[in-house]
Scaffold this motif. Structure first.
Motif, PDB file in Angstrom:
ATOM      1  N   THR A   1      39.128  44.027  40.412  1.00  0.00           N
ATOM      2  CA  THR A   1      38.486  43.906  41.726  1.00  0.00           C
ATOM      3  C   THR A   1      39.560  44.078  42.789  1.00  0.00           C
ATOM      4  OG1 THR A   1      36.873  42.370  40.770  1.00  0.00           O
ATOM      5  CG2 THR A   1      37.013  42.452  43.168  1.00  0.00           C
ATOM      6  N   ARG A   2      39.739  45.300  43.220  1.00  0.00           N
ATOM      7  CA  ARG A   2      40.816  45.622  44.160  1.00  0.00           C
ATOM      8  C   ARG A   2      40.347  45.383  45.595  1.00  0.00           C
ATOM      9  NH1 ARG A   2      45.446  48.338  43.616  1.00  0.00           N
ATOM     10  NH2 ARG A   2      44.858  48.929  41.482  1.00  0.00           N
ATOM     11  N   VAL A   3      41.156  44.669  46.370  1.00  0.00           N
ATOM     12  CA  VAL A   3      40.843  44.470  47.788  1.00  0.00           C
ATOM     13  C   VAL A   3      41.211  45.735  48.555  1.00  0.00           C
ATOM     14  CG1 VAL A   3      41.385  43.121  49.844  1.00  0.00           C
ATOM     15  CG2 VAL A   3      41.112  41.971  47.639  1.00  0.00           C
ATOM     16  N   LEU A   4      40.254  46.256  49.301  1.00  0.00           N
ATOM     17  CA  LEU A   4      40.411  47.523  50.026  1.00  0.00           C
ATOM     18  C   LEU A   4      40.612  47.341  51.519  1.00  0.00           C
ATOM     19  CD1 LEU A   4      37.499  49.454  48.259  1.00  0.00           C
ATOM     20  CD2 LEU A   4      39.927  49.450  47.639  1.00  0.00           C
TER      21      LEU A   4
ATOM     22  N   ILE B   1      44.039  36.682  46.870  1.00  0.00           N
ATOM     23  CA  ILE B   1      44.299  38.067  46.455  1.00  0.00           C
ATOM     24  C   ILE B   1      45.511  38.060  45.534  1.00  0.00           C
ATOM     25  CG2 ILE B   1      44.713  40.421  47.231  1.00  0.00           C
ATOM     26  CD1 ILE B   1      43.665  39.585  49.992  1.00  0.00           C
ATOM     27  N   GLY B   2      45.280  38.315  44.252  1.00  0.00           N
ATOM     28  CA  GLY B   2      46.359  38.340  43.273  1.00  0.00           C
ATOM     29  C   GLY B   2      46.282  37.172  42.308  1.00  0.00           C
ATOM     30  N   ALA B   3      46.129  37.482  41.003  1.00  0.00           N
ATOM     31  CA  ALA B   3      46.010  36.424  39.987  1.00  0.00           C
ATOM     32  C   ALA B   3      47.278  36.352  39.150  1.00  0.00           C
ATOM     33  CB  ALA B   3      44.788  36.666  39.097  1.00  0.00           C
ATOM     34  N   GLY B   4      48.397  36.099  39.839  1.00  0.00           N
ATOM     35  CA  GLY B   4      49.661  35.803  39.178  1.00  0.00           C
ATOM     36  C   GLY B   4      49.977  34.326  39.339  1.00  0.00           C
ATOM     37  N   PHE B   5      51.243  33.968  39.179  1.00  0.00           N
ATOM     38  CA  PHE B   5      51.632  32.551  39.264  1.00  0.00           C
ATOM     39  C   PHE B   5      51.180  31.915  40.579  1.00  0.00           C
ATOM     40  CE2 PHE B   5      55.458  33.854  36.515  1.00  0.00           C
ATOM     41  CZ  PHE B   5      54.822  33.501  35.342  1.00  0.00           C
ATOM     42  N   THR B   6      51.447  32.589  41.697  1.00  0.00           N
ATOM     43  CA  THR B   6      51.116  32.015  43.006  1.00  0.00           C
ATOM     44  C   THR B   6      49.621  31.799  43.149  1.00  0.00           C
ATOM     45  OG1 THR B   6      52.987  33.202  43.998  1.00  0.00           O
ATOM     46  CG2 THR B   6      51.345  32.310  45.494  1.00  0.00           C
ATOM     47  N   GLY B   7      48.862  32.858  42.937  1.00  0.00           N
ATOM     48  CA  GLY B   7      47.421  32.775  43.150  1.00  0.00           C
ATOM     49  C   GLY B   7      46.731  31.810  42.210  1.00  0.00           C
ATOM     50  N   LEU B   8      47.128  31.821  40.932  1.00  0.00           N
ATOM     51  CA  LEU B   8      46.491  30.926  39.952  1.00  0.00           C
ATOM     52  C   LEU B   8      46.834  29.467  40.231  1.00  0.00           C
ATOM     53  CD1 LEU B   8      47.133  33.064  36.750  1.00  0.00           C
ATOM     54  CD2 LEU B   8      44.914  32.661  37.846  1.00  0.00           C
TER      55      LEU B   8
ATOM     56  N   GLU C   1      41.600  40.109  41.615  1.00  0.00           N
ATOM     57  CA  GLU C   1      42.738  40.725  40.946  1.00  0.00           C
ATOM     58  C   GLU C   1      42.445  42.199  40.668  1.00  0.00           C
ATOM     59  OE1 GLU C   1      45.775  42.156  39.287  1.00  0.00           O
ATOM     60  OE2 GLU C   1      45.971  40.086  39.974  1.00  0.00           O
ATOM     61  N   ALA C   2      43.317  43.079  41.163  1.00  0.00           N
ATOM     62  CA  ALA C   2      43.108  44.511  41.009  1.00  0.00           C
ATOM     63  C   ALA C   2      43.188  44.959  39.556  1.00  0.00           C
ATOM     64  CB  ALA C   2      44.129  45.284  41.844  1.00  0.00           C
ATOM     65  N   GLU C   3      43.946  44.231  38.725  1.00  0.00           N
ATOM     66  CA  GLU C   3      44.092  44.591  37.314  1.00  0.00           C
ATOM     67  C   GLU C   3      43.553  43.450  36.444  1.00  0.00           C
ATOM     68  OE1 GLU C   3      44.914  47.540  36.425  1.00  0.00           O
ATOM     69  OE2 GLU C   3      45.687  48.352  38.319  1.00  0.00           O
ATOM     70  N   ASN C   4      44.443  42.756  35.736  1.00  0.00           N
ATOM     71  CA  ASN C   4      44.058  41.611  34.918  1.00  0.00           C
ATOM     72  C   ASN C   4      44.950  40.435  35.255  1.00  0.00           C
ATOM     73  OD1 ASN C   4      43.801  44.234  32.899  1.00  0.00           O
ATOM     74  ND2 ASN C   4      42.035  42.873  32.819  1.00  0.00           N
ATOM     75  N   VAL C   5      44.545  39.256  34.839  1.00  0.00           N
ATOM     76  CA  VAL C   5      45.336  38.047  35.097  1.00  0.00           C
ATOM     77  C   VAL C   5      46.782  38.265  34.637  1.00  0.00           C
ATOM     78  CG1 VAL C   5      45.701  35.666  34.355  1.00  0.00           C
ATOM     79  CG2 VAL C   5      43.418  36.429  35.025  1.00  0.00           C
TER      80      VAL C   5
ATOM     81  N   LYS D   1      36.555  43.354  51.896  1.00  0.00           N
ATOM     82  CA  LYS D   1      35.930  44.490  51.218  1.00  0.00           C
ATOM     83  C   LYS D   1      36.707  44.789  49.941  1.00  0.00           C
ATOM     84  CE  LYS D   1      34.689  49.370  51.810  1.00  0.00           C
ATOM     85  NZ  LYS D   1      34.828  50.562  52.696  1.00  0.00           N
ATOM     86  N   THR D   2      36.015  44.836  48.801  1.00  0.00           N
ATOM     87  CA  THR D   2      36.655  45.090  47.520  1.00  0.00           C
ATOM     88  C   THR D   2      36.012  46.303  46.835  1.00  0.00           C
ATOM     89  OG1 THR D   2      35.250  43.889  45.935  1.00  0.00           O
ATOM     90  CG2 THR D   2      36.728  42.569  47.306  1.00  0.00           C
ATOM     91  N   SER D   3      36.597  46.705  45.728  1.00  0.00           N
ATOM     92  CA  SER D   3      36.056  47.822  44.949  1.00  0.00           C
ATOM     93  C   SER D   3      34.737  47.471  44.284  1.00  0.00           C
ATOM     94  CB  SER D   3      37.075  48.245  43.882  1.00  0.00           C
ATOM     95  OG  SER D   3      37.402  47.146  43.044  1.00  0.00           O
ATOM     96  N   ARG D   4      34.346  46.183  44.333  1.00  0.00           N
ATOM     97  CA  ARG D   4      33.108  45.755  43.693  1.00  0.00           C
ATOM     98  C   ARG D   4      32.147  45.070  44.673  1.00  0.00           C
ATOM     99  NH1 ARG D   4      33.994  41.764  40.005  1.00  0.00           N
ATOM    100  NH2 ARG D   4      31.907  42.141  39.178  1.00  0.00           N
ATOM    101  N   GLY D   5      32.397  45.222  45.947  1.00  0.00           N
ATOM    102  CA  GLY D   5      31.505  44.628  46.924  1.00  0.00           C
ATOM    103  C   GLY D   5      32.257  43.873  48.002  1.00  0.00           C
TER     104      GLY D   5
END
Length: 431
Positions: free
Chosen positions: A205-208, A32-39, A56-60, A224-228
Protein backbone atom coordinates in the motif's frame (compact mmCIF):
# COMPACT_ATOMS: atom_id res chain seq x y z
CA UNK A 1 29.83 -21.60 -5.28
CA UNK A 2 27.82 -18.73 -6.76
CA UNK A 3 27.14 -15.90 -4.32
CA UNK A 4 23.43 -15.52 -3.72
CA UNK A 5 22.22 -11.94 -4.09
CA UNK A 6 19.77 -12.25 -1.23
CA UNK A 7 19.47 -11.26 2.41
CA UNK A 8 20.76 -14.03 4.68
CA UNK A 9 18.53 -12.91 7.56
CA UNK A 10 15.36 -13.48 5.57
CA UNK A 11 16.13 -17.19 5.32
CA UNK A 12 16.00 -17.47 9.11
CA UNK A 13 12.51 -16.05 9.69
CA UNK A 14 8.85 -16.68 9.02
CA UNK A 15 7.34 -13.30 8.08
CA UNK A 16 4.30 -12.16 10.05
CA UNK A 17 0.98 -13.19 8.57
CA UNK A 18 -0.60 -9.87 7.64
CA UNK A 19 -4.23 -10.26 6.57
CA UNK A 20 -5.26 -8.59 3.32
CA UNK A 21 -8.25 -6.39 4.00
CA UNK A 22 -10.06 -3.42 2.57
CA UNK A 23 -8.50 -0.09 3.37
CA UNK A 24 -10.67 1.79 5.89
CA UNK A 25 -11.81 5.30 5.15
CA UNK A 26 -10.67 6.81 8.45
CA UNK A 27 -8.03 6.36 11.15
CA UNK A 28 -6.77 8.24 14.15
CA UNK A 29 -3.15 7.88 12.97
CA UNK A 30 -1.69 6.76 9.64
CA UNK A 31 1.90 5.56 9.93
CA UNK A 32 3.89 5.52 6.69
CA UNK A 33 6.47 2.72 6.79
CA UNK A 34 6.36 -0.61 8.65
CA UNK A 35 9.94 -0.81 9.88
CA UNK A 36 11.30 -0.46 13.41
CA UNK A 37 10.08 3.13 13.82
CA UNK A 38 6.60 2.67 12.45
CA UNK A 39 5.92 -0.67 14.15
CA UNK A 40 7.20 0.55 17.52
CA UNK A 41 5.03 3.67 17.30
CA UNK A 42 1.97 1.74 16.11
CA UNK A 43 2.27 -0.79 18.94
CA UNK A 44 2.52 2.03 21.50
CA UNK A 45 -0.49 3.87 20.07
CA UNK A 46 -2.66 0.76 19.67
CA UNK A 47 -2.02 -0.25 23.28
CA UNK A 48 -3.60 3.07 24.27
CA UNK A 49 -6.71 2.48 22.17
CA UNK A 50 -5.73 4.61 19.17
CA UNK A 51 -6.97 3.38 15.78
CA UNK A 52 -3.69 3.22 13.86
CA UNK A 53 -3.00 2.11 10.29
CA UNK A 54 0.46 1.15 9.05
CA UNK A 55 0.81 1.82 5.33
CA UNK A 56 3.73 -0.12 3.85
CA UNK A 57 4.71 0.07 0.18
CA UNK A 58 6.30 -3.41 0.30
CA UNK A 59 6.17 -5.83 3.25
CA UNK A 60 6.79 -5.51 6.98
CA UNK A 61 10.48 -4.75 7.56
CA UNK A 62 11.29 -4.63 3.82
CA UNK A 63 13.69 -1.68 4.10
CA UNK A 64 16.70 -1.13 6.36
CA UNK A 65 14.99 -2.85 9.29
CA UNK A 66 15.77 -6.34 7.97
CA UNK A 67 18.83 -5.52 5.84
CA UNK A 68 21.24 -4.36 8.55
CA UNK A 69 23.90 -6.19 10.54
CA UNK A 70 21.76 -6.62 13.65
CA UNK A 71 23.93 -4.39 15.84
CA UNK A 72 22.10 -2.81 18.77
CA UNK A 73 24.59 -0.10 19.63
CA UNK A 74 25.11 2.43 22.40
CA UNK A 75 26.10 5.99 21.60
CA UNK A 76 25.52 7.98 18.43
CA UNK A 77 27.35 8.21 15.14
CA UNK A 78 29.20 11.32 16.35
CA UNK A 79 31.62 11.01 19.25
CA UNK A 80 30.93 12.50 22.68
CA UNK A 81 33.60 15.27 22.41
CA UNK A 82 31.99 16.42 19.14
CA UNK A 83 28.50 16.34 20.67
CA UNK A 84 29.64 18.29 23.74
CA UNK A 85 31.24 20.96 21.56
CA UNK A 86 28.19 21.22 19.31
CA UNK A 87 25.25 20.92 21.75
CA UNK A 88 26.61 21.47 25.26
CA UNK A 89 26.64 19.22 28.29
CA UNK A 90 22.92 19.02 29.17
CA UNK A 91 21.67 18.26 25.68
CA UNK A 92 24.47 15.74 25.12
CA UNK A 93 23.72 14.05 28.43
CA UNK A 94 20.06 13.59 27.41
CA UNK A 95 20.96 12.24 23.97
CA UNK A 96 23.57 9.85 25.32
CA UNK A 97 21.12 8.61 27.97
CA UNK A 98 18.56 8.04 25.21
CA UNK A 99 21.08 5.88 23.33
CA UNK A 100 21.47 3.64 26.39
CA UNK A 101 17.74 3.62 27.03
CA UNK A 102 17.17 2.54 23.43
CA UNK A 103 19.00 -0.75 24.05
CA UNK A 104 16.96 -1.34 27.22
CA UNK A 105 13.86 -0.56 25.15
CA UNK A 106 14.69 -3.28 22.60
CA UNK A 107 15.49 -5.78 25.34
CA UNK A 108 12.22 -5.06 27.18
CA UNK A 109 10.24 -5.44 23.96
CA UNK A 110 11.96 -8.72 23.10
CA UNK A 111 11.33 -10.12 26.57
CA UNK A 112 7.82 -8.72 26.98
CA UNK A 113 6.58 -9.84 23.56
CA UNK A 114 8.54 -13.11 23.62
CA UNK A 115 10.30 -12.38 20.30
CA UNK A 116 12.71 -15.15 19.28
CA UNK A 117 15.46 -13.07 17.66
CA UNK A 118 18.79 -14.11 19.23
CA UNK A 119 19.02 -10.96 21.35
CA UNK A 120 22.28 -10.98 23.32
CA UNK A 121 24.11 -8.35 25.41
CA UNK A 122 27.49 -9.17 23.87
CA UNK A 123 28.89 -5.61 23.80
CA UNK A 124 30.58 -3.84 20.92
CA UNK A 125 34.23 -3.33 20.02
CA UNK A 126 35.39 -0.31 18.05
CA UNK A 127 38.85 -0.83 16.56
CA UNK A 128 41.36 1.90 15.72
CA UNK A 129 42.72 1.93 12.17
CA UNK A 130 45.45 4.42 13.16
CA UNK A 131 47.32 5.34 16.32
CA UNK A 132 45.66 8.76 16.24
CA UNK A 133 42.24 7.12 16.25
CA UNK A 134 43.21 5.14 19.35
CA UNK A 135 44.12 8.36 21.12
CA UNK A 136 40.68 9.68 20.14
CA UNK A 137 39.21 6.57 21.82
CA UNK A 138 41.01 7.50 25.04
CA UNK A 139 39.65 11.04 24.94
CA UNK A 140 36.14 9.78 24.24
CA UNK A 141 36.27 7.24 27.09
CA UNK A 142 37.58 9.91 29.45
CA UNK A 143 34.80 12.32 28.43
CA UNK A 144 32.11 9.65 28.94
CA UNK A 145 33.47 8.81 32.39
CA UNK A 146 33.86 12.46 33.38
CA UNK A 147 30.48 13.64 32.10
CA UNK A 148 28.23 10.61 32.57
CA UNK A 149 29.98 8.36 35.09
CA UNK A 150 30.22 5.39 32.69
CA UNK A 151 33.44 3.43 32.23
CA UNK A 152 34.22 2.02 28.81
CA UNK A 153 37.17 -0.32 28.46
CA UNK A 154 40.25 0.72 26.51
CA UNK A 155 42.01 -2.24 24.87
CA UNK A 156 45.71 -1.69 24.20
CA UNK A 157 47.14 -3.14 21.00
CA UNK A 158 48.97 -6.04 22.73
CA UNK A 159 45.69 -7.08 24.39
CA UNK A 160 43.53 -7.01 21.25
CA UNK A 161 44.08 -10.74 20.67
CA UNK A 162 41.57 -11.39 23.44
CA UNK A 163 38.95 -9.46 21.45
CA UNK A 164 39.67 -9.95 17.75
CA UNK A 165 41.76 -12.29 15.63
CA UNK A 166 43.24 -9.58 13.46
CA UNK A 167 46.67 -7.94 13.79
CA UNK A 168 45.98 -4.78 11.79
CA UNK A 169 44.47 -2.48 14.44
CA UNK A 170 46.09 -0.10 16.93
CA UNK A 171 43.79 -0.69 19.88
CA UNK A 172 40.12 -0.85 20.71
CA UNK A 173 37.26 0.46 22.81
CA UNK A 174 34.64 -1.84 24.35
CA UNK A 175 31.16 -0.93 25.54
CA UNK A 176 29.45 -3.89 27.23
CA UNK A 177 25.99 -2.27 26.96
CA UNK A 178 25.57 -2.98 23.25
CA UNK A 179 23.79 -6.06 21.94
CA UNK A 180 23.22 -8.32 18.96
CA UNK A 181 19.96 -9.31 17.32
CA UNK A 182 18.66 -11.09 14.25
CA UNK A 183 17.01 -8.01 12.70
CA UNK A 184 14.59 -9.89 10.43
CA UNK A 185 13.27 -11.94 13.33
CA UNK A 186 13.08 -8.84 15.51
CA UNK A 187 11.12 -6.76 12.99
CA UNK A 188 8.80 -9.71 12.25
CA UNK A 189 8.18 -10.11 15.98
CA UNK A 190 7.60 -6.39 16.36
CA UNK A 191 5.07 -6.55 13.51
CA UNK A 192 3.19 -9.37 15.19
CA UNK A 193 3.27 -7.48 18.50
CA UNK A 194 1.83 -4.35 16.85
CA UNK A 195 -1.01 -6.40 15.34
CA UNK A 196 -1.75 -8.11 18.66
CA UNK A 197 -2.03 -4.65 20.21
CA UNK A 198 -4.65 -3.72 17.60
CA UNK A 199 -2.66 -1.93 14.90
CA UNK A 200 -3.85 -2.58 11.35
CA UNK A 201 -1.08 -3.21 8.81
CA UNK A 202 -1.63 -2.79 5.07
CA UNK A 203 1.22 -4.16 2.97
CA UNK A 204 1.69 -3.33 -0.73
CA UNK A 205 0.00 0.00 0.00
CA UNK A 206 2.14 2.82 -1.32
CA UNK A 207 1.37 6.38 -0.22
CA UNK A 208 1.09 8.57 -3.32
CA UNK A 209 0.03 11.94 -1.93
CA UNK A 210 -0.66 13.77 1.34
CA UNK A 211 -2.92 16.78 1.72
CA UNK A 212 -4.05 18.72 4.77
CA UNK A 213 -7.84 18.76 5.03
CA UNK A 214 -10.79 19.12 7.36
CA UNK A 215 -13.39 16.40 7.83
CA UNK A 216 -16.46 16.60 10.05
CA UNK A 217 -15.03 19.65 11.78
CA UNK A 218 -11.64 18.06 12.53
CA UNK A 219 -8.38 18.97 10.83
CA UNK A 220 -6.28 16.12 9.56
CA UNK A 221 -4.81 14.51 6.49
CA UNK A 222 -6.12 13.05 3.26
CA UNK A 223 -3.77 10.15 2.50
CA UNK A 224 -3.97 8.95 -1.09
CA UNK A 225 -2.55 5.43 -1.52
CA UNK A 226 -2.25 2.85 -4.30
CA UNK A 227 -5.25 1.08 -2.74
CA UNK A 228 -7.53 3.98 -1.92
CA UNK A 229 -7.84 7.05 0.27
CA UNK A 230 -7.66 7.27 4.07
CA UNK A 231 -8.53 10.28 6.20
CA UNK A 232 -6.33 10.42 9.31
CA UNK A 233 -6.19 12.88 12.17
CA UNK A 234 -2.39 12.55 12.40
CA UNK A 235 0.36 11.00 10.32
CA UNK A 236 3.79 9.67 11.25
CA UNK A 237 6.45 9.48 8.54
CA UNK A 238 8.72 6.50 9.32
CA UNK A 239 10.40 5.97 5.95
CA UNK A 240 14.07 6.67 6.82
CA UNK A 241 16.37 6.10 3.81
CA UNK A 242 13.37 5.40 1.58
CA UNK A 243 11.75 8.80 2.19
CA UNK A 244 10.18 10.00 -1.07
CA UNK A 245 8.93 13.19 -2.68
CA UNK A 246 5.52 12.54 -1.09
CA UNK A 247 7.04 14.14 2.03
CA UNK A 248 9.31 16.60 0.23
CA UNK A 249 10.24 18.73 3.28
CA UNK A 250 11.69 15.63 4.95
CA UNK A 251 13.20 14.14 1.80
CA UNK A 252 15.26 17.33 1.36
CA UNK A 253 16.83 16.81 4.79
CA UNK A 254 17.72 13.09 4.47
CA UNK A 255 20.54 11.59 2.39
CA UNK A 256 20.01 7.96 1.32
CA UNK A 257 23.35 6.13 1.49
CA UNK A 258 23.97 2.55 0.44
CA UNK A 259 25.35 -0.02 2.84
CA UNK A 260 26.23 -3.55 1.78
CA UNK A 261 26.84 -6.89 3.50
CA UNK A 262 28.41 -10.23 2.66
CA UNK A 263 28.02 -13.41 4.70
CA UNK A 264 30.34 -16.41 4.52
CA UNK A 265 29.64 -20.09 4.77
CA UNK A 266 29.36 -21.59 8.27
CA UNK A 267 32.85 -21.49 9.81
CA UNK A 268 34.55 -24.17 11.90
CA UNK A 269 34.02 -23.52 15.60
CA UNK A 270 37.72 -22.96 16.29
CA UNK A 271 38.09 -20.46 13.46
CA UNK A 272 34.97 -18.54 14.51
CA UNK A 273 36.33 -18.29 18.07
CA UNK A 274 39.71 -17.10 16.77
CA UNK A 275 38.07 -14.33 14.73
CA UNK A 276 35.87 -13.02 17.54
CA UNK A 277 36.60 -14.63 20.93
CA UNK A 278 33.91 -12.63 22.74
CA UNK A 279 31.40 -12.53 19.90
CA UNK A 280 31.32 -8.71 19.87
CA UNK A 281 29.64 -6.38 17.43
CA UNK A 282 32.74 -4.88 15.76
CA UNK A 283 33.28 -1.78 13.65
CA UNK A 284 36.32 0.27 12.74
CA UNK A 285 37.21 3.93 13.12
CA UNK A 286 37.18 5.01 9.45
CA UNK A 287 34.61 7.27 7.85
CA UNK A 288 34.35 4.67 5.07
CA UNK A 289 34.01 2.03 7.73
CA UNK A 290 33.68 -1.75 7.93
CA UNK A 291 31.40 -3.43 10.46
CA UNK A 292 31.33 -7.14 11.17
CA UNK A 293 30.18 -9.89 13.53
CA UNK A 294 29.51 -13.60 13.78
CA UNK A 295 25.97 -14.73 13.03
CA UNK A 296 24.24 -17.09 15.48
CA UNK A 297 25.17 -20.06 13.25
CA UNK A 298 28.85 -19.00 13.14
CA UNK A 299 29.19 -17.27 9.78
CA UNK A 300 31.15 -14.06 9.33
CA UNK A 301 28.89 -11.13 8.42
CA UNK A 302 30.97 -8.29 6.97
CA UNK A 303 29.50 -4.97 5.86
CA UNK A 304 30.40 -1.47 4.87
CA UNK A 305 29.97 1.51 2.57
CA UNK A 306 31.35 -0.36 -0.42
CA UNK A 307 29.34 2.03 -2.60
CA UNK A 308 27.65 5.23 -1.48
CA UNK A 309 24.77 4.88 -3.94
CA UNK A 310 21.71 2.93 -2.72
CA UNK A 311 21.35 -0.71 -3.69
CA UNK A 312 20.85 -1.87 -7.24
CA UNK A 313 22.05 -4.89 -9.22
CA UNK A 314 25.37 -3.28 -10.13
CA UNK A 315 26.22 -1.84 -6.70
CA UNK A 316 25.39 -5.13 -4.96
CA UNK A 317 27.62 -7.20 -7.26
CA UNK A 318 30.52 -4.77 -7.10
CA UNK A 319 30.15 -4.56 -3.33
CA UNK A 320 30.58 -8.33 -3.00
CA UNK A 321 34.04 -8.04 -4.53
CA UNK A 322 35.04 -4.95 -2.53
CA UNK A 323 33.81 -6.33 0.78
CA UNK A 324 35.48 -9.71 0.28
CA UNK A 325 38.80 -7.93 -0.29
CA UNK A 326 38.18 -5.86 2.84
CA UNK A 327 37.28 -8.93 4.88
CA UNK A 328 40.49 -10.72 3.86
CA UNK A 329 42.53 -7.59 4.70
CA UNK A 330 41.08 -7.74 8.22
CA UNK A 331 41.02 -11.53 8.49
CA UNK A 332 43.56 -13.30 6.22
CA UNK A 333 42.28 -16.53 7.81
CA UNK A 334 39.15 -16.18 5.67
CA UNK A 335 40.92 -16.20 2.31
CA UNK A 336 39.57 -19.67 1.52
CA UNK A 337 36.14 -19.15 3.11
CA UNK A 338 33.28 -19.10 0.62
CA UNK A 339 31.05 -16.03 0.53
CA UNK A 340 27.48 -17.29 0.20
CA UNK A 341 25.31 -14.15 0.47
CA UNK A 342 25.47 -10.49 -0.56
CA UNK A 343 22.82 -7.79 -0.34
CA UNK A 344 22.42 -4.07 0.06
CA UNK A 345 20.16 -1.56 1.72
CA UNK A 346 19.77 2.17 2.24
CA UNK A 347 20.64 4.09 5.38
CA UNK A 348 19.31 7.52 6.28
CA UNK A 349 21.82 10.23 7.12
CA UNK A 350 20.88 13.77 8.04
CA UNK A 351 23.28 16.56 7.08
CA UNK A 352 24.40 16.87 10.71
CA UNK A 353 24.72 13.05 11.08
CA UNK A 354 22.18 13.05 13.93
CA UNK A 355 18.79 11.41 14.56
CA UNK A 356 15.79 13.71 14.36
CA UNK A 357 12.24 13.15 15.57
CA UNK A 358 9.33 15.46 16.22
CA UNK A 359 6.88 17.43 14.10
CA UNK A 360 7.36 19.38 10.87
CA UNK A 361 4.68 21.04 8.72
CA UNK A 362 2.05 19.22 10.76
CA UNK A 363 3.67 15.79 10.17
CA UNK A 364 5.18 13.68 12.93
CA UNK A 365 8.44 12.01 11.88
CA UNK A 366 11.49 10.11 13.08
CA UNK A 367 14.58 9.40 10.96
CA UNK A 368 18.30 10.07 10.44
CA UNK A 369 19.65 7.12 12.42
CA UNK A 370 22.98 6.93 10.52
CA UNK A 371 23.55 3.24 11.16
CA UNK A 372 22.29 3.21 14.76
CA UNK A 373 18.68 2.53 13.88
CA UNK A 374 17.96 -0.89 15.38
CA UNK A 375 17.79 0.51 18.89
CA UNK A 376 17.18 4.22 18.29
CA UNK A 377 14.30 3.70 15.85
CA UNK A 378 12.57 1.46 18.38
CA UNK A 379 12.88 4.05 21.13
CA UNK A 380 12.01 7.09 19.02
CA UNK A 381 8.99 5.33 17.54
CA UNK A 382 7.71 4.99 21.10
CA UNK A 383 8.64 8.57 22.01
CA UNK A 384 6.90 10.12 19.01
CA UNK A 385 3.80 8.02 19.71
CA UNK A 386 3.81 9.23 23.32
CA UNK A 387 4.07 12.85 22.17
CA UNK A 388 0.96 12.32 20.01
CA UNK A 389 -0.87 10.99 23.06
CA UNK A 390 0.25 13.57 25.60
CA UNK A 391 1.12 16.66 23.58
CA UNK A 392 4.50 16.73 25.35
CA UNK A 393 7.68 15.96 23.44
CA UNK A 394 10.22 14.41 25.83
CA UNK A 395 12.53 13.30 23.07
CA UNK A 396 15.90 15.15 23.14
CA UNK A 397 16.29 14.95 19.37
CA UNK A 398 13.27 17.21 18.88
CA UNK A 399 15.21 19.99 20.63
CA UNK A 400 18.13 20.23 18.20
CA UNK A 401 18.11 21.97 14.78
CA UNK A 402 17.34 19.78 11.76
CA UNK A 403 19.47 21.34 9.00
CA UNK A 404 19.08 20.91 5.28
CA UNK A 405 21.76 21.27 2.61
CA UNK A 406 23.79 24.49 2.50
CA UNK A 407 22.32 27.05 0.10
CA UNK A 408 19.39 24.74 -0.62
CA UNK A 409 21.54 22.70 -3.01
CA UNK A 410 19.68 19.44 -2.44
CA UNK A 411 16.17 18.53 -3.55
CA UNK A 412 16.15 14.90 -2.41
CA UNK A 413 18.18 13.44 -5.28
CA UNK A 414 21.71 12.76 -3.92
CA UNK A 415 23.76 13.90 -6.94
CA UNK A 416 26.76 14.55 -4.70
CA UNK A 417 27.24 11.00 -3.36
CA UNK A 418 30.23 10.13 -5.59
CA UNK A 419 31.97 13.31 -4.38
CA UNK A 420 31.04 12.56 -0.77
CA UNK A 421 32.46 9.05 -1.08
CA UNK A 422 35.71 10.38 -2.54
CA UNK A 423 35.90 13.02 0.20
CA UNK A 424 35.48 10.48 3.00
CA UNK A 425 38.13 8.24 1.45
CA UNK A 426 40.46 11.25 1.34
CA UNK A 427 39.70 12.03 5.01
CA UNK A 428 40.48 8.41 5.94
CA UNK A 429 43.82 8.75 4.14
CA UNK A 430 44.90 11.98 5.83
CA UNK A 431 43.38 11.61 9.31
Amino acid sequence: MTIRETNFWLETVEPPQVPVRELPQTADVAVIGAGFTGLSAARTLAKRGVRVLLLEAENVGWGASCRNGGMVLSGLKLGIPTLLARYGREATKKMYAASLESIDCVEALVRGENIDCNFSRCGHLEVACKEKHFEDFRRSAEAIHREFGRRLRIIEKPDLRGEIGSPIYHGGLVDEASAAVNPARYVAGLGSAAMRAGAEIHEKTRVLDLQRNSRQGQTGWKVKTSRGVVHARNILVATSGYTSAVTKPLQKKIIPIGSFIIVTEVLPEGLAYELSPRNRMIYDSKNYLYYYRLTPDQRMLFGGRAAFFPENENTVRESARILREGMIAVYPQLREAKVEYVWGGTLDFAFDIMPHAGKMDGMYFSMGYAGHGVAMATLLGQRVAESMLTGRDENPFAEIPFPGAPLGMYNGKPWFLPFAGAWYKFLDWIS
